[in-house]
Design an enzyme around this catalytic site. Structure first.
Site, mmCIF file in Angstrom:
data_model
loop_
_atom_site.group_PDB
_atom_site.id
_atom_site.type_symbol
_atom_site.label_atom_id
_atom_site.label_comp_id
_atom_site.label_asym_id
_atom_site.label_seq_id
_atom_site.Cartn_x
_atom_site.Cartn_y
_atom_site.Cartn_z
ATOM 1 N N TYR A 1 8.386 10.358 -8.129
ATOM 2 C CA TYR A 1 7.962 10.234 -6.732
ATOM 3 C C TYR A 1 8.927 9.291 -6.022
ATOM 4 C CZ TYR A 1 5.002 9.146 -2.696
ATOM 5 O OH TYR A 1 4.513 8.974 -1.431
ATOM 6 N N ASP B 1 16.480 4.484 -7.306
ATOM 7 C CA ASP B 1 15.315 4.135 -6.493
ATOM 8 C C ASP B 1 14.593 2.996 -7.224
ATOM 9 O OD1 ASP B 1 12.946 3.896 -5.199
ATOM 10 O OD2 ASP B 1 12.377 6.013 -5.314
ATOM 11 N N LYS C 1 8.272 -2.140 -1.897
ATOM 12 C CA LYS C 1 7.144 -2.751 -2.606
ATOM 13 C C LYS C 1 7.228 -4.270 -2.785
ATOM 14 C CE LYS C 1 5.505 1.416 -4.846
ATOM 15 N NZ LYS C 1 4.312 1.887 -4.203
HETATM 16 C C1 LIG Z 1 9.725 4.958 -6.880
HETATM 17 C C2 LIG Z 1 9.165 5.031 -5.504
HETATM 18 N N1 LIG Z 1 9.991 5.318 -4.484
HETATM 19 C C3 LIG Z 1 9.545 5.382 -3.213
HETATM 20 C C4 LIG Z 1 8.225 5.199 -2.934
HETATM 21 C C5 LIG Z 1 7.739 5.284 -1.511
HETATM 22 O O1 LIG Z 1 7.458 4.018 -1.042
HETATM 23 P P1 LIG Z 1 6.451 3.799 0.201
HETATM 24 O O2 LIG Z 1 5.086 4.115 -0.275
HETATM 25 O O3 LIG Z 1 6.658 2.358 0.561
HETATM 26 O O4 LIG Z 1 6.918 4.727 1.275
HETATM 27 C C6 LIG Z 1 7.326 4.894 -3.955
HETATM 28 C C7 LIG Z 1 5.895 4.665 -3.666
HETATM 29 O O5 LIG Z 1 5.049 4.598 -4.513
HETATM 30 C C8 LIG Z 1 7.803 4.832 -5.279
HETATM 31 O O6 LIG Z 1 6.973 4.571 -6.306
#
Ligand SMILES: Cc1ncc(COP(=O)(O)O)c(C=O)c1O
Length: 433
Positions: free
Chosen positions: A142, A245, A273
């Protein structure tokens, strides 16, 4: 846990105004979501007065613990000076300097407000830089909810075909058909699938985006020996942009991100986060020649009313200063290791088909004895058993998300004693199960 009458009542009100009564899909709980009134340290409190030891931590951001005094003090100070200017402020430079100093790949930095924005910008700039369209991502990974990455992170993947022919399964309605054509999905930790696919499409692929440790909807799956190195080698060979990421791993595992721990340096990195211990902020960082493709030095658009706002910047700076204290990450790793090891001892003792996976301060209990290498392995966890376990834990005052393929987080505010209590509670529940 006592009654949830007030939560139930609030839910009845909320769902008249908001689809499902929730403002983000996964906040739905069975039979209704709990409404939280306050949080402090490792605890959250619901509107009915129940106290929970919190291993959800808002999907991960709260790395220091709720309402950490240093972060709250920095934010309060900034509130008196102004919340947002839509113009430059000095804190942006201070924070960027810190990230530049700590993160190996972060030559240049741009702020935004969510992990989704960060991965969106990263993919867009990678496409602009390489002048190619296709992206590669992993099953179960994700990267936010935007169209570019909304594929193959739901359990229905299994019905779509075997791992050997990974399928592009849309996670949502509303995706333009063309986007699927530009998306390649591979299994994580599979060097052969990676090498074959990358070779086949090398001149079409703009970027490979991955978490260095797979979380997303796949619990927590560390890379196998050599896998990240192979990603780096192949993407370099074919001039493909490697995006790490680090929205989950960044700041939580190390100030330099997982890239520093594994010593594999991507071209671009996304953070979010845990950056500001819960205040909304995110970032994209990377090589100067790629980052300079963004306007005004380049031609890739990048906007955002709230980007770099001084409140989020003050929270980020205060969080980084706390995380610079060596003992914080040491404690997070120690607590995580204790919890995982002891929960694994418990299931061995009881002879249950279960295991606790994880890395650093992240863990998840899987009700399967299958070795976990990728998303499909994580999907073998028995969802019904997990739900029973989660409900019993919640009734005992320990909050974990009811989603078998998500994960739990520990904060630096959790005490050794709470970890011990959690293990004891889990032992009792598992014994009964
Ligand atoms: C690995 C990863 N990338 C991106 C995101 C997206 O982040 P946001 O919820 O702040 O848009 C998440 C959210 O859980 C994530 O776990």
């Amino acid at each position: 846990m006592g009654k949830l009458d007030k939560s139930k009542k609030l839910f009845e009100e909320a769902r008249k105004l908001t689809p499902g009564g929730v403002h983000s899909s996964l906040r739905s709980l069975d039979p209704y979501p709990i409404f939280i009134s306050k949080a402090k340290g490792s605890k959250i409190y619901d509107v009915d007065g129940n106290e929970y030891t919190d291993y959800h931590l808002a999907f991960g951001p709260v790395v220091l613990g709720h309402c950490h005094p240093a972060v709250i003090a920095a934010v309060k100070e900034q509130l008196n000076k102004g919340v947002i200017f839509g113009l430059c402020n000095e804190l942006e430079i201070e924070v960027a300097k810190k990230i530049n100093a700590h993160v190996p790949s972060a030559k240049m930095i741009r702020f935004c407000n969510s992990g989704t924005e960060a991965t969106y910008h990263a993919i867009r700039v990678a496409r602009a830089y390489t002048k190619r369209d296709k992206i590669v991502k992993f099953e179960g990974a994700y990267h936010g909810w935007h169209d570019y990455v909304s594929f193959s992170t739901s359990p229905s993947l299994k019905e779509a075909g075997p791992k050997e022919t990974p399928s592009i399964v849309p996670d949502t309605e509303g995706l333009p058909a063309q986007i699927a054509k530009d998306t390649i999905v591979l299994p994580f930790n599979d060097p052969e699938a990676l090498e074959t696919t990358m070779k086949k499409h090398k001149n079409e692929i703009a970027t490979l985006i991955t978490e260095p440790i797979l979380h997303g909807n796949a619990t927590c799956i560390p890379p196998e020996k050599g896998f990240l190195e192979l990603l780096r080698e192949i993407t370099t060979k074919y001039d493909i942009i490697l995006i790490f990421d680090e929205v989950v791993t960044g700041f939580r595992h190390s100030l330099g991100g997982a890239q520093k721990l594994f010593n594999v340096i991507p071209d671009l990195t996304t953070f979010g986060k845990a950056m500001a211990n819960g205040f909304p902020v995110a970032a994209i960082c990377g090589k100067e020649e790629i980052m300079k493709k963004f306007k005004p030095t380049g031609r890739v658009d990048y906007g955002g009313t709230f980007n770099g706002n001084p409140v989020s910047m003050a929270a980020t700076l205060a969080t980084i200063k706390e995380l610079e204290k060596e003992e914080v990450h040491k404690k997070l790793f120690r607590l995580g290791e204790t919890l995982r090891n002891q929960l694994n001892e418990v299931v061995d003792e009881l002879g249950i088909k279960a295991q606790t996976v994880g890395f650093g301060s992240i863990f998840q209990v899987l009700f399967t004895d299958k070795e976990i290498h990728d998303y499909r392995d994580a999907l073998t966890s028995n969802v019904e058993q997990f739900r029973r376990f989660q409900k019993e834990m919640m009734s005992s005052g320990i909050f974990i998300l009811p989603h078998a393929n998500k994960r739990c987080h520990i904060s630096a505010s959790h005490a050794d004693r709470e970890i011990e209590q959690t293990i004891e509670t889990a032992r009792e529940i598992l014994r009964k199960m």
